[in-house]
Design an enzyme around this catalytic site. Structure first.
Site, PDB file in Angstrom:
ATOM      1  N   CYS A   1      21.892 -95.338  36.629  1.00  0.00           N
ATOM      2  CA  CYS A   1      21.975 -95.352  35.169  1.00  0.00           C
ATOM      3  C   CYS A   1      21.355 -96.649  34.669  1.00  0.00           C
ATOM      4  O   CYS A   1      20.995 -97.535  35.456  1.00  0.00           O
ATOM      5  CB  CYS A   1      23.429 -95.242  34.721  1.00  0.00           C
ATOM      6  SG  CYS A   1      24.449 -96.641  35.269  1.00  0.00           S
TER       7      CYS A   1
ATOM      8  N   CYS B   1      27.609-104.342  32.729  1.00  0.00           N
ATOM      9  CA  CYS B   1      26.964-103.265  31.974  1.00  0.00           C
ATOM     10  C   CYS B   1      27.346-103.383  30.504  1.00  0.00           C
ATOM     11  O   CYS B   1      28.522-103.578  30.170  1.00  0.00           O
ATOM     12  CB  CYS B   1      27.425-101.915  32.528  1.00  0.00           C
ATOM     13  SG  CYS B   1      26.871-100.509  31.533  1.00  0.00           S
TER      14      CYS B   1
ATOM     15  N   HIS C   1      40.440-100.941  40.523  1.00  0.00           N
ATOM     16  CA  HIS C   1      38.982-100.848  40.370  1.00  0.00           C
ATOM     17  C   HIS C   1      38.479-102.109  39.679  1.00  0.00           C
ATOM     18  O   HIS C   1      39.120-102.608  38.743  1.00  0.00           O
ATOM     19  CB  HIS C   1      38.614 -99.601  39.555  1.00  0.00           C
ATOM     20  CG  HIS C   1      37.145 -99.315  39.546  1.00  0.00           C
ATOM     21  ND1 HIS C   1      36.271 -99.961  38.701  1.00  0.00           N
ATOM     22  CD2 HIS C   1      36.397 -98.472  40.305  1.00  0.00           C
ATOM     23  CE1 HIS C   1      35.053 -99.512  38.928  1.00  0.00           C
ATOM     24  NE2 HIS C   1      35.090 -98.609  39.894  1.00  0.00           N
TER      25      HIS C   1
ATOM     26  N   GLU D   1      36.270-102.671  37.482  1.00  0.00           N
ATOM     27  CA  GLU D   1      36.110-102.547  36.031  1.00  0.00           C
ATOM     28  C   GLU D   1      37.456-102.656  35.325  1.00  0.00           C
ATOM     29  O   GLU D   1      37.564-103.295  34.269  1.00  0.00           O
ATOM     30  CB  GLU D   1      35.433-101.220  35.669  1.00  0.00           C
ATOM     31  CG  GLU D   1      35.183-101.084  34.171  1.00  0.00           C
ATOM     32  CD  GLU D   1      34.638 -99.740  33.769  1.00  0.00           C
ATOM     33  OE1 GLU D   1      34.974 -99.279  32.657  1.00  0.00           O
ATOM     34  OE2 GLU D   1      33.873 -99.135  34.558  1.00  0.00           O
TER      35      GLU D   1
ATOM     36  N   ASN E   1      32.663 -93.257  39.846  1.00  0.00           N
ATOM     37  CA  ASN E   1      31.929 -92.149  39.216  1.00  0.00           C
ATOM     38  C   ASN E   1      31.452 -91.138  40.253  1.00  0.00           C
ATOM     39  O   ASN E   1      31.389 -89.949  39.980  1.00  0.00           O
ATOM     40  CB  ASN E   1      30.783 -92.683  38.352  1.00  0.00           C
ATOM     41  CG  ASN E   1      29.586 -93.142  39.149  1.00  0.00           C
ATOM     42  OD1 ASN E   1      28.693 -92.360  39.455  1.00  0.00           O
ATOM     43  ND2 ASN E   1      29.542 -94.428  39.481  1.00  0.00           N
TER      44      ASN E   1
ATOM     45  N   SER F   1      25.224 -95.337  40.976  1.00  0.00           N
ATOM     46  CA  SER F   1      24.743 -96.490  41.737  1.00  0.00           C
ATOM     47  C   SER F   1      24.012 -96.079  43.017  1.00  0.00           C
ATOM     48  O   SER F   1      23.748 -96.921  43.877  1.00  0.00           O
ATOM     49  CB  SER F   1      25.912 -97.421  42.082  1.00  0.00           C
ATOM     50  OG  SER F   1      26.974 -96.713  42.683  1.00  0.00           O
TER      51      SER F   1
END
Length: 338
Positions: A25, A112, A140, A142, A241, A284
């Site tokens: 992405c 990001c 995680h 994030e 993801n 990724s």
């Protein structure tokens, strides 16, 4: 007229449904580009805190170019404190750049922009007096980064519908939620619906927190998966993801779904006889590995590739100002683009 060889005839037919969009992405592309550009601009070593993205092929490729991956900033030798340290695409708690500044380190933030947007959404909720509910997966990177944007105790993590059913806030009328960017769209909708049922005044973020790339990849898998004997998702076991794509494929009708990092992991005895195969890749995972896996199936099957394209992605995120204008070779660009 096509002449069929004996070898050609011996291969069983296979339809490969190849999803699009898939793979890198814009946020992943930007993060990898930042490390490559930093190596060009400042020379090796360039330190990277945590995996820049969740993919060993990418990490090992950057290591070969001179990147050094560390988990914490105290692993950087004092004599290298003038070399750049890059923060991963997943984002970091506020304590990390503060620590870097205290150590007089030069850092480049590769978070990001869509993760940064979630950080801002959470901070806005808190500024407006709301307790923040973060829907995501414990541990995680994030999630750790997002929770680390706010004072301790001002964010509650909710992972599942079951969590939402038992969550007890101090002030049920002053709540706002955000989500991890890489969640299952359908699962997250269920969690939000349960929270809204229990807390009617729950405030949503100004824009959807799940990123466009996550949504697009899940939509493509939903279209391709029905009727597949097997669905392969190219991605790492620590990639949120990618794991969600495996789950989406099964729910959408694939008989089986596997998460695979490289073609060498394919267990042909386990795969068995198949006639329809779906393939996608997490955000990724580089395209070169998708090609590698397709070629592994072509070696054993008379394969026909059909495209399952549900969206076109044109997003492009700018790199840090310090790195703009640094030239990349054709080889560098091929690596950055997967």
């Amino acid at each position: 007229m096509t002449i069929l060889t004996e070898q050609h005839l011996a291969k069983p037919p296979l339809t490969i449904r190849l999803c699009g969009p898939r793979g890198f992405c814009a946020g992943v592309d930007r993060a990898i580009q930042i490390v490559v550009l930093a190596l060009k601009a400042y020379g090796a070593p360039v330190y990277v805190r945590h995996e820049i993205v969740h993919n060993r092929y990418v990490v090992e490729g950057l290591e070969a170019k001179g990147a050094v991956f560390v988990e914490e900033l105290d692993e950087i030798p004092p004599e290298h404190r003038n070399q750049p340290v890059v923060f991963s695409a997943h984002g970091v708690p506020k304590s990390v750049p503060a620590d870097a500044e205290a150590r007089n380190l030069f850092y480049l933030d590769a978070t990001c922009p869509l993760v940064s947007k979630v950080h801002k959404q959470a901070m806005r909720h808190q500024r407006l007096g709301r307790h923040v509910i973060l829907i995501g997966h414990a541990g995680h990177p994030e999630v750790i980064g997002t929770m680390g944007q706010l004072p301790e105790g001002s964010v509650s993590l909710v992972e599942t519908v079951e969590d939402a059913e038992v969550y007890l806030p101090e002030d049920p009328d002053n709540l706002g939620f955000v989500t991890q960017t890489t969640l299952s769209v359908d699962d997250t909708a269920g969690v939000i619906a349960k929270l809204q049922e229990r807390f009617p005044n729950l405030q949503a973020p100004a824009a959807d927190s799940i990123c466009y790339a996550t949504t697009n990849r899940q939509d493509a898998v939903k279209e391709a998966a029905p009727g597949c004997d097997l669905f392969i998702v190219v991605g790492a076991p620590n990639s949120s993801n990618s794991k969600r794509l495996v789950e989406v494929a099964l729910r959408a009708g694939a008989q089986r779904s596997l998460l695979v990092q490289r073609a060498s992991e394919l267990d042909w005895d386990e795969i068995g006889p198949i006639s329809t195969l779906g393939i996608s890749a997490g955000a990724s995972a580089p395209e070169v590995i998708v090609d590698e896996i397709i070629e592994a199936f072509r070696a054993r099957y008379d394969a026909t590739v059909e495209l399952a394209i549900t969206a076109e992605e044109t997003e492009n995120f700018l790199v840090n100002r310090e790195l703009r204008g640094v030239p990349l070779t054709r080889e560098d660009m091929a690596f950055v683009n997967g």
